[in-house]
Design a protein around this motif. Structure first.
Motif, PDB file in Angstrom:
ATOM      1  N   TYR A 161       0.845  -1.195   0.000  1.00  0.00           N
ATOM      2  CA  TYR A 161       0.000   0.000   0.000  1.00  0.00           C
ATOM      3  C   TYR A 161       0.880   1.246   0.000  1.00  0.00           C
ATOM      4  O   TYR A 161       1.990   1.242   0.536  1.00  0.00           O
ATOM      5  CB  TYR A 161      -0.876   0.052   1.248  1.00  0.00           C
ATOM      6  N   THR A 163       0.119   5.474   0.900  1.00  0.00           N
ATOM      7  CA  THR A 163      -0.813   6.532   1.251  1.00  0.00           C
ATOM      8  C   THR A 163      -0.023   7.817   1.472  1.00  0.00           C
ATOM      9  O   THR A 163       1.207   7.805   1.465  1.00  0.00           O
ATOM     10  CB  THR A 163      -1.654   6.171   2.483  1.00  0.00           C
ATOM     11  N   GLU A 166       0.289   9.877   7.627  1.00  0.00           N
ATOM     12  CA  GLU A 166       0.291   8.915   8.725  1.00  0.00           C
ATOM     13  C   GLU A 166      -1.119   8.671   9.245  1.00  0.00           C
ATOM     14  O   GLU A 166      -1.434   7.576   9.712  1.00  0.00           O
ATOM     15  CB  GLU A 166       1.183   9.428   9.860  1.00  0.00           C
ATOM     16  N   THR A 168      -3.910   8.478   7.497  1.00  0.00           N
ATOM     17  CA  THR A 168      -4.550   7.457   6.666  1.00  0.00           C
ATOM     18  C   THR A 168      -3.911   6.096   6.908  1.00  0.00           C
ATOM     19  O   THR A 168      -4.598   5.067   6.895  1.00  0.00           O
ATOM     20  CB  THR A 168      -4.447   7.830   5.177  1.00  0.00           C
ATOM     21  N   ARG A 169      -2.612   6.085   7.144  1.00  0.00           N
ATOM     22  CA  ARG A 169      -1.934   4.819   7.457  1.00  0.00           C
ATOM     23  C   ARG A 169      -2.555   4.184   8.701  1.00  0.00           C
ATOM     24  O   ARG A 169      -2.812   2.972   8.735  1.00  0.00           O
ATOM     25  CB  ARG A 169      -0.446   5.069   7.666  1.00  0.00           C
ATOM     26  N   ARG A 170      -2.825   4.992   9.699  1.00  0.00           N
ATOM     27  CA  ARG A 170      -3.437   4.464  10.920  1.00  0.00           C
ATOM     28  C   ARG A 170      -4.847   3.953  10.664  1.00  0.00           C
ATOM     29  O   ARG A 170      -5.259   2.919  11.205  1.00  0.00           O
ATOM     30  CB  ARG A 170      -3.445   5.539  12.014  1.00  0.00           C
ATOM     31  N   LEU A 172      -6.050   2.792   7.805  1.00  0.00           N
ATOM     32  CA  LEU A 172      -5.952   1.535   7.058  1.00  0.00           C
ATOM     33  C   LEU A 172      -5.587   0.377   7.983  1.00  0.00           C
ATOM     34  O   LEU A 172      -6.130  -0.729   7.867  1.00  0.00           O
ATOM     35  CB  LEU A 172      -4.912   1.671   5.949  1.00  0.00           C
ATOM     36  N   ALA A 173      -4.676   0.640   8.892  1.00  0.00           N
ATOM     37  CA  ALA A 173      -4.304  -0.389   9.862  1.00  0.00           C
ATOM     38  C   ALA A 173      -5.517  -0.793  10.706  1.00  0.00           C
ATOM     39  O   ALA A 173      -5.702  -1.970  11.031  1.00  0.00           O
ATOM     40  CB  ALA A 173      -3.167   0.108  10.747  1.00  0.00           C
ATOM     41  N   PRO A 179       0.284  -2.779   8.909  1.00  0.00           N
ATOM     42  CA  PRO A 179       1.004  -1.498   8.857  1.00  0.00           C
ATOM     43  C   PRO A 179       2.366  -1.605   8.188  1.00  0.00           C
ATOM     44  O   PRO A 179       2.855  -0.639   7.592  1.00  0.00           O
ATOM     45  CB  PRO A 179       1.141  -1.114  10.344  1.00  0.00           C
ATOM     46  N   ILE A 182       2.384  -0.667   4.500  1.00  0.00           N
ATOM     47  CA  ILE A 182       1.874   0.659   4.117  1.00  0.00           C
ATOM     48  C   ILE A 182       3.018   1.669   4.126  1.00  0.00           C
ATOM     49  O   ILE A 182       3.600   1.959   5.176  1.00  0.00           O
ATOM     50  CB  ILE A 182       0.769   1.141   5.072  1.00  0.00           C
ATOM     51  N   VAL A 184       4.259   5.594   3.455  1.00  0.00           N
ATOM     52  CA  VAL A 184       3.728   6.960   3.418  1.00  0.00           C
ATOM     53  C   VAL A 184       4.593   7.802   2.489  1.00  0.00           C
ATOM     54  O   VAL A 184       5.797   7.922   2.691  1.00  0.00           O
ATOM     55  CB  VAL A 184       3.685   7.585   4.825  1.00  0.00           C
TER      56      VAL A 184
END
Length: 391
Positions: A161, A163, A166, A168-170, A172-173, A179, A182, A184
């Motif tokens: 992934y 993104t 951070e 959006t990363r959280r 998605l997780a 994580p 993913i 960033v």
């Protein structure tokens, strides 16, 4: 000279689409950076009146447009498979057999992992949990959210992934994406276009972006109406276009502020930067943003912004209290806008800090980071890289 690896981007829109926005800017800029690094890059997106079916950008990115708002996903699968199987000269020439696919999941994914036996990178700007019920009715919203939050996570479970923040990363997780898969890659700062121009003599605000419900331009209109008595010369410029234009104009009339609000429609780059340069404060009342490109664009012109803390990536596009202000509700939004309009020293200080902050984000850095992610998905050996068998 041997052509470099082929990267295929699947996106529902491009920047020339009437509803193109910040996510499409990111897409095309990183695509251009890949092309500059020797990659062959193709962008597949929906057709529209502003662009031909086939186009090659100055940066060397090939654009192929087919399908409409909803059918572009089906066309992507059909055209991809036609190219992979060598059916038809158009598909074969423009899509061929890519080495890596970047599947842009803008709420609705292309699900390319189902039909393409090539490495797939899922590019997610932000999670649309809040937008689905705002834009669609309850039933469609539930289906859309299930596709985004459950089906897509399952389909792309082994994929890399990317993104842009951070936050959006959280998110998605939280949906179950590992994580560790993913990466960033922040947006760069768009080039400043045109010379600097002086601020307006009167208090001025600007909202820049697509006119759609989840951008919540209504909050800017209501704040303008509340401030009108205290600041008689106040003006709000709404720069952008979209299908929510008429309801916003009606609200403007209902609030009796038609003489204070100027709807510009679409503005070219030069005019956009002029508006950002002239305005005292940029307003970003959006419900959700993957990054907050307009905040950084305004910052590059020395203009502080006011945005919502819960809107996602805006938290990283701004240094709260230094380059702009983050708020938690509409009343705080009004208070922050009022405070900045009434305090020229603070506005100037924040504007200078915003300019310095914007310089931290460059497309060269973003492109290099994205290229690293792509390189990590390429076959490890020359023999495997040359493998062009049907997927």
């Amino acid at each position: 000279m041997t052509a470099g690896p082929h990267v295929l981007f699947l996106s529902w829109r491009d920047t020339r689409h009437p509803e193109g926005g910040g996510s499409e800017v990111f897409l095309e800029r990183v695509a251009a950076e890949l092309a500059a690094r020797g990659y062959r890059v193709t962008l597949f997106c929906q057709s529209h009146e502003n662009g031909p079916a086939l186009e090659t950008m100055a940066e060397g990115v090939h654009i192929l447009r087919h399908g409409g708002r909803h059918t572009v996903y089906l066309y992507a699968a059909l055209v991809y498979l036609a190219g992979a199987l060598g059916i038809g000269p158009l598909a074969r020439r423009r899509l061929g057999r890519p080495d890596v696919i970047v599947d842009v999941c803008n709420g609705m994914p292309f699900l390319s992992r189902v039909y393409a036996r090539r490495p797939v990178i899922a590019l997610v700007h932000h999670v649309h949990r809040e937008q689905w019920p705002v834009v669609f009715g309850p039933r469609v919203a539930r289906i859309g959210w299930w596709i985004e939050s459950r089906l897509a996570v399952r389909v792309y479970r082994t994929c890399q992934y990317v993104t842009v923040s951070e936050s959006t990363r959280r998110e998605l997780a939280g949906l179950g994406v590992d994580p560790g898969r993913i990466a960033v890659v922040h947006n760069g700062t768009p080039d400043v276009v045109g010379p600097p121009v002086p601020r307006t003599a009167h208090p001025s605000l600007v909202v820049l972006g697509r006119l759609v419900p989840h951008k919540r331009v209504e909050l800017a209109l209501r704040a303008t109406a509340l401030l009108a008595a205290e600041l008689p010369g106040l003006e709000l410029v709404v720069a952008g276009q979209g299908w929510w234009d008429e309801p916003l104009r009606k609200l403007t009339a209902d609030l009796d502020i038609a003489e204070r609000v100027r709807f510009t429609g679409f503005v070219p780059e030069g005019r956009k930067h002029e508006l950002l340069c002239r305005s005292w404060v940029s307003l970003v009342p959006s419900l959700k943003e993957g990054w907050g490109l307009t905040i950084v664009e305004a910052g590059a012109r020395g203009t502080p912004s006011v945005a919502f803390r819960a809107a996602g990536g805006v938290v990283e596009a701004m240094a709260d209290g230094q380059t702009g202000m983050l708020v938690d509700d509409e009343f705080q939004f009004f208070q922050a806008v009022r405070a900045l309009l009434l305090d020229p020293d603070r506005r100037a200080e924040m504007g200078a800090a915003a300019t310095a902050y914007a310089r931290r984000f460059t497309w060269s850095v973003s492109g290099a980071a994205f290229a690293d992610v792509v390189a990590g998905q390429l076959p490890a050996t020359p023999s495997r890289l040359a493998d062009q068998r049907v997927p």
